[in-house]
Scaffold this motif. Structure first.
Motif, PDB file in Angstrom:
ATOM      1  N   ARG A  59       0.836  -1.208   0.000  1.00  0.00           N
ATOM      2  CA  ARG A  59       0.000   0.000   0.000  1.00  0.00           C
ATOM      3  C   ARG A  59       0.869   1.256   0.000  1.00  0.00           C
ATOM      4  O   ARG A  59       1.596   1.521   0.964  1.00  0.00           O
ATOM      5  CB  ARG A  59      -0.924   0.000   1.216  1.00  0.00           C
ATOM      6  CG  ARG A  59      -1.977  -1.095   1.176  1.00  0.00           C
ATOM      7  CD  ARG A  59      -2.925  -0.994   2.371  1.00  0.00           C
ATOM      8  NE  ARG A  59      -3.980  -1.982   2.278  1.00  0.00           N
ATOM      9  CZ  ARG A  59      -3.886  -3.238   2.677  1.00  0.00           C
ATOM     10  NH1 ARG A  59      -2.735  -3.661   3.208  1.00  0.00           N
ATOM     11  NH2 ARG A  59      -4.903  -4.065   2.561  1.00  0.00           N
ATOM     12  N   PRO A  60       0.787   2.064  -1.050  1.00  0.00           N
ATOM     13  CA  PRO A  60       1.574   3.308  -1.092  1.00  0.00           C
ATOM     14  C   PRO A  60       1.259   4.236   0.075  1.00  0.00           C
ATOM     15  O   PRO A  60       2.160   4.902   0.594  1.00  0.00           O
ATOM     16  CB  PRO A  60       1.162   3.936  -2.427  1.00  0.00           C
ATOM     17  CG  PRO A  60       0.624   2.813  -3.244  1.00  0.00           C
ATOM     18  CD  PRO A  60       0.010   1.857  -2.284  1.00  0.00           C
ATOM     19  N   GLY A  61       0.000   4.283   0.480  1.00  0.00           N
ATOM     20  CA  GLY A  61      -0.367   5.179   1.564  1.00  0.00           C
ATOM     21  C   GLY A  61       0.319   4.824   2.867  1.00  0.00           C
ATOM     22  O   GLY A  61       0.789   5.697   3.604  1.00  0.00           O
ATOM     23  N   THR A  62       0.388   3.534   3.177  1.00  0.00           N
ATOM     24  CA  THR A  62       1.040   3.091   4.403  1.00  0.00           C
ATOM     25  C   THR A  62       2.530   3.402   4.381  1.00  0.00           C
ATOM     26  O   THR A  62       3.092   3.966   5.334  1.00  0.00           O
ATOM     27  CB  THR A  62       0.834   1.572   4.588  1.00  0.00           C
ATOM     28  OG1 THR A  62      -0.569   1.306   4.675  1.00  0.00           O
ATOM     29  CG2 THR A  62       1.529   1.083   5.844  1.00  0.00           C
ATOM     30  N   LEU A  63       3.188   3.068   3.303  1.00  0.00           N
ATOM     31  CA  LEU A  63       4.628   3.321   3.200  1.00  0.00           C
ATOM     32  C   LEU A  63       4.919   4.813   3.120  1.00  0.00           C
ATOM     33  O   LEU A  63       5.963   5.277   3.584  1.00  0.00           O
ATOM     34  CB  LEU A  63       5.195   2.597   1.982  1.00  0.00           C
ATOM     35  CG  LEU A  63       5.238   1.067   2.115  1.00  0.00           C
ATOM     36  CD1 LEU A  63       5.444   0.411   0.762  1.00  0.00           C
ATOM     37  CD2 LEU A  63       6.355   0.653   3.071  1.00  0.00           C
ATOM     38  N   GLY A  64       4.005   5.569   2.548  1.00  0.00           N
ATOM     39  CA  GLY A  64       4.207   7.013   2.432  1.00  0.00           C
ATOM     40  C   GLY A  64       4.195   7.724   3.766  1.00  0.00           C
ATOM     41  O   GLY A  64       4.629   8.882   3.848  1.00  0.00           O
ATOM     42  N   ARG A  65       3.710   7.064   4.817  1.00  0.00           N
ATOM     43  CA  ARG A  65       3.691   7.691   6.143  1.00  0.00           C
ATOM     44  C   ARG A  65       5.021   7.552   6.878  1.00  0.00           C
ATOM     45  O   ARG A  65       5.185   8.114   7.973  1.00  0.00           O
ATOM     46  CB  ARG A  65       2.558   7.095   6.977  1.00  0.00           C
ATOM     47  CG  ARG A  65       1.174   7.534   6.510  1.00  0.00           C
ATOM     48  CD  ARG A  65       0.123   7.252   7.562  1.00  0.00           C
ATOM     49  NE  ARG A  65      -0.173   5.839   7.679  1.00  0.00           N
ATOM     50  CZ  ARG A  65      -1.097   5.197   6.959  1.00  0.00           C
ATOM     51  NH1 ARG A  65      -1.806   5.863   6.052  1.00  0.00           N
ATOM     52  NH2 ARG A  65      -1.317   3.911   7.143  1.00  0.00           N
ATOM     53  N   LEU A  66       5.973   6.820   6.300  1.00  0.00           N
ATOM     54  CA  LEU A  66       7.292   6.737   6.924  1.00  0.00           C
ATOM     55  C   LEU A  66       7.937   8.121   6.942  1.00  0.00           C
ATOM     56  O   LEU A  66       7.909   8.841   5.928  1.00  0.00           O
ATOM     57  CB  LEU A  66       8.176   5.753   6.162  1.00  0.00           C
ATOM     58  CG  LEU A  66       7.761   4.277   6.229  1.00  0.00           C
ATOM     59  CD1 LEU A  66       8.607   3.437   5.280  1.00  0.00           C
ATOM     60  CD2 LEU A  66       7.894   3.750   7.662  1.00  0.00           C
ATOM     61  N   ASP A  67       8.507   8.492   8.061  1.00  0.00           N
ATOM     62  CA  ASP A  67       9.087   9.823   8.227  1.00  0.00           C
ATOM     63  C   ASP A  67      10.517   9.833   7.659  1.00  0.00           C
ATOM     64  O   ASP A  67      11.460   9.393   8.328  1.00  0.00           O
ATOM     65  CB  ASP A  67       9.088  10.211   9.710  1.00  0.00           C
ATOM     66  CG  ASP A  67       9.594  11.633   9.923  1.00  0.00           C
ATOM     67  OD1 ASP A  67       9.558  12.421   8.960  1.00  0.00           O
ATOM     68  OD2 ASP A  67      10.045  11.936  11.048  1.00  0.00           O
ATOM     69  N   ALA A  68      10.668  10.316   6.419  1.00  0.00           N
ATOM     70  CA  ALA A  68      11.983  10.332   5.772  1.00  0.00           C
ATOM     71  C   ALA A  68      11.941  11.263   4.572  1.00  0.00           C
ATOM     72  O   ALA A  68      10.874  11.564   4.034  1.00  0.00           O
ATOM     73  CB  ALA A  68      12.387   8.929   5.338  1.00  0.00           C
TER      74      ALA A  68
END
Length: 334
Positions: free
Chosen positions: A92-101
């Motif tokens: 899921r792009p949305g889940t991975l997109g929440r990584l702080d980086a």
């Protein structure tokens, strides 16, 4: 899971010849997709903070370290981190997109790649293939560098001869193929397994490059109809002097000439990594070959979220996979 990963790697290698030298590649490609699926559902997250010329760069990499580490190191200038956080889903792009980086890299399955592209991520393969029409390699008006390469091979007196005895193959695999890979790439070198070499020997033909009557390089060719694939080549003992004299270049250029004379119309010159500044990639491009999607390559979804991350990709740009094929990414967009 580690034992399954080792098994998957071994099976992937066995899919090379059926994929690239068969009239029916769909079955091995489908097998590769299915084999990769269990390994690309979830993966650990590793983080790295690097000091770059543009400022501090924070990287989050989700997935297998073996696949992600080369990209992390290229864009950060540092070795990839070892410590891993808890695993997360890789679909899921949305889940991975929440990584702080500033820069997020995620190993994704090819079936999930279109979803990430639609969400604005870049899809970077770990390898691309280089193909071309032999009538256009290097073409009727080659660039100055190619003309110089051909002149160098011609003036040195290299010749290509057919080979194929057991002794010839032993010379090629033992003293050319492996030594060249190790000399050029060190610990990152890929050396074909004994089973793959046996399969190439059954499916292909061996050609040796001679200089002053001595075999100094070799190249394997696998034909299918009017197409030819050059999967592996090597220089005797990985000798840097022979490299400078043009032995590796002779294997490629004389291989093209042999293929044209044999009636081949299309060439597959094998794969390279995706980084545009790499020497082997630049060599294949200047000879008129073009990059295409490698169906057996693994892919990484990349999200650029700060000017520092854009600067890293501008400094070391890559080829990416799009819905239309291969394109270049230089840190703009995404």
């Amino acid at each position: 899971m580690r034992s399954f990963a080792r098994l998957a790697t071994a099976v992937e290698e066995r899919l090379l010849v059926p994929t690239y030298a068969s009239r029916w590649p769909a079955a091995p490609v489908a097998a590769h997709r299915g084999l990769a699926l269990p390994l690309q559902l979830r993966g650990p997250v590793r983080r790295l903070r690097a000091e770059t010329e543009a400022g501090p760069l924070r990287i989050a990499a989700a997935g297998r370290a073996k696949l992600l580490a080369p990209m992390v190191e290229r864009w950060s200038g540092q070795s990839a981190p070892v410590a891993a956080e808890a695993a997360c889903g890789l679909w899921r792009p949305g889940t991975l997109g929440r990584l702080d980086a500033d820069l997020i890299l995620a190993e994704v399955h090819r079936w999930a790649a279109p979803r990430f592209r639609r969400a604005g991520w870049m899809v970077v393969p770990d390898a691309v293939r280089w193909v071309g029409a032999l009538s256009e390699v290097p073409g009727p008006s080659p660039c100055h560098s190619v003309r110089e390469d051909r002149r160098k091979v011609r003036n040195a007196g290299f010749t290509l001869v057919p080979a194929g005895s057991a002794a010839d193959w032993e010379l090629f695999t033992g003293r050319m193929l492996a030594p060249q890979a190790l000399a050029r790439f060190g610990d990152d070198a890929w050396v074909p397994s004994a089973s793959l070499l046996a399969e190439l020997r059954r499916a292909g033909s061996l050609h040796l490059v001679l200089l002053d009557g001595r075999a100094v390089a070799g190249i394997c060719a696998v034909r299918r109809g009017h197409s030819v694939w050059f999967p592996v080549s090597g220089v005797l003992d990985g000798d840097p002097t022979l490299f400078r004299r043009g032995a590796s270049l002779a294997a490629l250029t004389l291989g093209f000439e042999w293929a044209r004379a044999a009636g081949c119309r299309r060439v597959d010159a094998g794969r390279t990594g995706p980084f545009l500044r790499d020497g082997v990639l630049r060599l294949k491009r200047k000879w008129g070959l073009r990059p295409v999607v490698d169906p057996l390559a693994h892919v990484v979804a990349v999200r650029v979220r700060s000017p520092v991350a854009r600067a890293a990709l501008l400094r070391d740009p890559v080829l990416i996979e799009t819905a239309q094929g291969i394109a270049e990414y230089h840190g703009v967009g995404g």
